[in-house]
Write an enzyme that holds these catalytic residues in place. Structure first.
Site, PDB file in Angstrom:
ATOM      1  N   ASP A  80     -20.470 -69.123 -12.122  1.00 16.97           N
ATOM      2  CA  ASP A  80     -21.048 -69.249 -13.460  1.00 16.97           C
ATOM      3  C   ASP A  80     -22.190 -70.255 -13.433  1.00 16.97           C
ATOM      4  OD1 ASP A  80     -19.135 -71.210 -12.869  1.00 16.97           O
ATOM      5  OD2 ASP A  80     -18.981 -71.784 -14.974  1.00 16.97           O
ATOM      6  N   GLU A  81     -23.021 -70.157 -14.430  1.00 20.86           N
ATOM      7  CA  GLU A  81     -24.049 -71.165 -14.694  1.00 20.86           C
ATOM      8  C   GLU A  81     -24.815 -71.597 -13.448  1.00 20.86           C
ATOM      9  OE1 GLU A  81     -22.367 -73.107 -18.653  1.00 20.86           O
ATOM     10  OE2 GLU A  81     -21.643 -74.091 -16.858  1.00 20.86           O
TER      11      GLU A  81
END
Ligand SMILES: *[C@@H]1O[C@H](CO)[C@@H](O)[C@H](O)[C@H]1NC(C)=O
Ligand SMILES: *[C@@H]1O[C@H](CO)[C@@H](O)[C@H](O)[C@H]1NC(C)=O
Ligand SMILES: *[C@@H]1O[C@H](CO)[C@@H](O)[C@H](O)[C@H]1NC(C)=O
Length: 727
Positions: free
Chosen positions: A354-355
């Site tokens: 993620d991210e």
């Protein structure tokens, strides 16, 4: 007259400040509500207007510890159709909200006027105090009218296009609004929407069956603050009893990394034996364990070290790995292998992803499209894990939200991973629209959802707002039941995430024990597929509440969003920590208001007085009168905090949390005491003017030379010898 007013204002400073807070509190709530509806209602149309940056920031916070702006914007654009339908369906609801808001404002206003009258009469300074407050009331009233006008305008123009003037009005204020929303105490419910984008009623609907996720997974974010094994032995059976089927262990630096990775492990990491015991315990209680290893972004815990810094995508930023280097893969494989050695039979492995804020930036990576870099890396890691361990590989979905189904299919992502779609805000569809679900269903047969029971609404919160987290969970059930049929394998389950830090570098947010009531309410509700008073016995039993009369009534989340009122008297593990947060909250308000009063409203122990050692001893004594009580309250809070947390965390974590949340108060009070005591000891004072602050010289403000000046230079000399300014 002015002097009189000021004198009085100082005396009643605290009260006024409180009143001001009330007035502005109401206004902020009102503006926040408007803003929400503007955004919500006008999603499709507003995209041509500058989107307020702080709103985006706030939405990011709601979504996940940070998320992606353009991502959201893109999705907002794509659902104009759904939104128009939503607005049409939602007209009544909007109007009702507006009425409620109006009534509340009126009530607050009356209450304030009464309060002002009361004080005015008691104090006998009718003209001064009264007129000050009338001015304040007037300006509050004016703002209230503005808001009302905008609201009227809004209901007249329920369908796009929205009036530009109104949009601009609210775009110009978001910083203020959002700042106050972040406080999160007494904050409006943003997620109280009644229809989904298909125009179907949600949350409490009775015309469709309740949805119960097959797997209910509780996420343990262990980052740099591992709960003690002893308490996990209590919590695991408790989770099993109340509906959890699995846990995710996000070890980060708390895993016993060794060999070439030994430097990564925090000093208070778990031992291999402890992990084995935990796994046995979970097995005994039929709780499946899913390890999580980050493999691309959020590798701060490794890349922060000099030893691994050469693997960074951006040399100065430790977040993301460069996926183009062979050594990066060797490094990730080693991370995975070490974790898997202690989790040999995992059916699922979560590889994070993620991210990933920095991609395609280094020289090697720039040669490829960012999208391909990401897909290639995920595919490589997933193939490795599947081949070596036979596990099903999970990833967070946020990076896929940008990527087309065709591109994902090119990399055979559907056969390699299952995405976990996370949204922690109340309104799931705001972040992941029907079209997104359709896209995912073209690629993946199975899908997961992730909600949050803590760690989503503020980086430094101490206790979760259960009202908001429950809305998030209930809305997820609606979304899951609505979107499930698009996937041949449906949803595997719902992960109740419980973030402990927003990233490796962040301080702690809500601690696990303080979030147990939130976890109980949310876990039991998703296990039963609904939330209403039918769950009363189960939830109260889970939290060890007595058979007292207090527990014959159902909880009221609107009045008691942190459940402090309801569960303070129950006996669940973590109860001490939970009630501690309530004490911390009131102590902090009390200390803040005291410091504000004596250093910013009153005029004798301000920064200026203390810097110049120049004050009236009598006034100093007056202002210090309440100080010892406050210091006592804070020091006793520190002791209670240690006691409340000692079963849950080691001294490292307890110390970190106390330093972060309580110490600053004590430090402020002690400094105030020391410097004020010092002022009290002065027996003779210099004539004015007191010396100018040397730091002001660079702005052209310095002491006039004695030549050509009317000031007696002897006096200046004297004053200097007695009043020293520390630089
Ligand atoms: C990685 O290894 C492969 C095969 O050993 C080699 O062909 C390739 O050039 C290497 N790539 C880099 C960036 O070192
Ligand atoms: C609570 O909701 C469930 C499921 O919709 C329903 O069967 C039950 O009657 C409701 N209970 C109350 C008290 O409303
Ligand atoms: C203020 O005055 C007291 C008493 O003379 C003295 O002890 C103290 O050091 C002074 N503090 C400062 C900051 O000048």
């Amino acid at each position: 007259m002015v002097a009189l007013l000021e004198l009085f204002a100082a005396k009643t400073g605290a009260a006024m400040w409180r009143l001001k807070r009330q007035v502005f509190g109401v206004i902020f709530i009102a503006v926040a509500l408007c803003l929400f509806y503007f955004q919500f209602v006008a999603d499709g149309t507003i995209s041509t207007v500058r989107e307020p940056s702080s709103l985006r920031r706030d939405l990011n916070n709601l979504g996940h510890p940070d998320s992606h702006d353009d991502l959201q914007k893109k999705h907002l654009d794509s659902t104009l159709h759904d939104r128009v339908k939503f607005v049409a369906n939602n007209k009544d609801e909007l109007e009702q909200q507006q009425k409620m808001l109006h009534n509340r404002n009126e009530q607050e206003k009356t209450q304030m006027e009464d309060d002002v009258n009361d004080r005015t009469q008691n104090r006998g300074v009718i003209s001064g105090y009264g007129s000050l407050h009338n001015a304040e009331l007037q300006s509050a009233g004016q703002r209230q009218e503005d808001i009302q006008k905008a609201m009227d305008e809004m209901s007249d123009n329920m369908r796009p296009p929205m009036p530009q003037a109104a949009i601009q009005q609210f775009s110009s204020q978001p910083d203020v609004v959002m700042m106050h929303m972040d406080e999160s105490f007494g904050i409006p419910r943003l997620g109280n929407y009644k229809y989904n984008p298909y125009g179907e009623p949600v949350y409490g609907k009775t015309d469709r069956p309740n949805y119960i996720p097959k797997q209910r997974v509780v996420h343990f974010d262990l980052k740099g603050a591992p709960p003690l094994m002893g308490i996990l032995q209590t919590i695991i059976p408790w989770l099993a009893t109340h509906g959890a089927t699995a846990i995710i262990l996000e070890y980060e630096d708390t895993f016993p990394f060794h060999g070439s990775l030994a430097q990564i492990a925090t000093l208070n990491h778990y031992t291999p034996t402890q992990i084995q015991e935990l796994l046995q315990l979970c097995e005994k209680h039929k709780i499946e364990v899913i390890p999580l290893v980050q493999t691309l972004g959020h590798l701060e815990f490794t890349l922060k070290l000099q030893k691994f810094s050469h693997l960074r995508e951006v040399p100065d930023l430790p977040q993301a790995l460069c996926p183009s280097r062979n050594e990066s893969l060797i490094f990730i494989y080693e991370l995975i292998d070490q974790v898997m050695r202690l989790h040999p039979n995992s059916r699922y492995v979560h590889i994070g992803c993620d991210e990933v804020f920095h991609m395609g930036e280094c020289e090697l990576c720039r040669q490829q499209a960012r999208e391909n870099l990401f897909l290639q890396h995920v595919a490589t890691i997933a193939k490795y894990v599947r081949a070596k361990y036979g596990s099903i590989v999970l990833i967070w979905d946020d990076m896929l939200r940008h990527i087309s189904d065709a591109a994902m299919t090119d990399y055979h992502l559907g056969e390699l991973v299952e995405p976990m779609v996370w949204v922690y805000a109340e309104d799931i569809y705001r972040f992941v629209q029907p079209s997104m679900w359709t896209k995912y269903s073209q690629v993946f047969s199975h899908i997961w959802a992730a909600s949050a029971f803590k760690g989503a609404f503020g980086e430094q919160l101490t206790v979760p707002n259960v009202r908001r987290h429950l809305d998030n969970h209930m809305n997820w059930l609606d979304v899951m039941s609505t979107e499930s049929s698009k996937f041949s394998g449906g949803f595997r389950g719902l992960v109740l995430t419980g973030w402990q830090r927003y990233d490796h570098f962040a301080v702690l947010c809500e601690l696990f024990p303080a979030a147990l009531p939130s976890l109980a309410v949310n876990l039991i509700s998703v296990t039963r597929g609904f939330f209403n008073s039918t769950l009363q016995t189960e939830i109260y039993d889970a939290l060890g509440c007595a058979q007292a009369s207090k527990y014959q009534s159902w909880i009221n989340l609107d009045a008691d969003p942190f459940l402090w009122d309801k569960f303070t008297w129950c006996m669940f593990p973590g109860k001490q920590a939970f009630t501690l947060m309530s004490r911390l909250d009131s102590t902090r308000r009390d200390v803040d208001s005291y410091v504000e009063r004596v250093t910013r409203s009153r005029a004798w122990i301000t920064d200026y007085n203390r810097r110049h050692n120049f004050s009236s001893p009598m006034r100093v004594v007056e202002d210090l009168e309440e100080l010892p009580d406050r210091i006592h309250a804070v020091t006793s809070l520190i002791k209670s905090a240690r006691e409340a947390l000692i079963d849950w965390f080691d001294e490292w974590t307890i110390g970190e949390w106390i330093e972060q949340q309580i110490w600053p108060m004590l430090s402020t009070l002690e400094t105030l005491r020391k410097e004020s005591e010092s002022m009290k000891r002065v027996k003779y004072w210099p004539v004015r003017p007191l010396p100018l602050l040397p730091q002001l010289a660079k702005y052209g403000i310095s002491e006039p030379t004695s030549n050509g000046n009317t000031i007696n230079s002897n006096n200046i000399g004297k004053s200097r010898s007695r009043s020293v300014i520390p630089t």
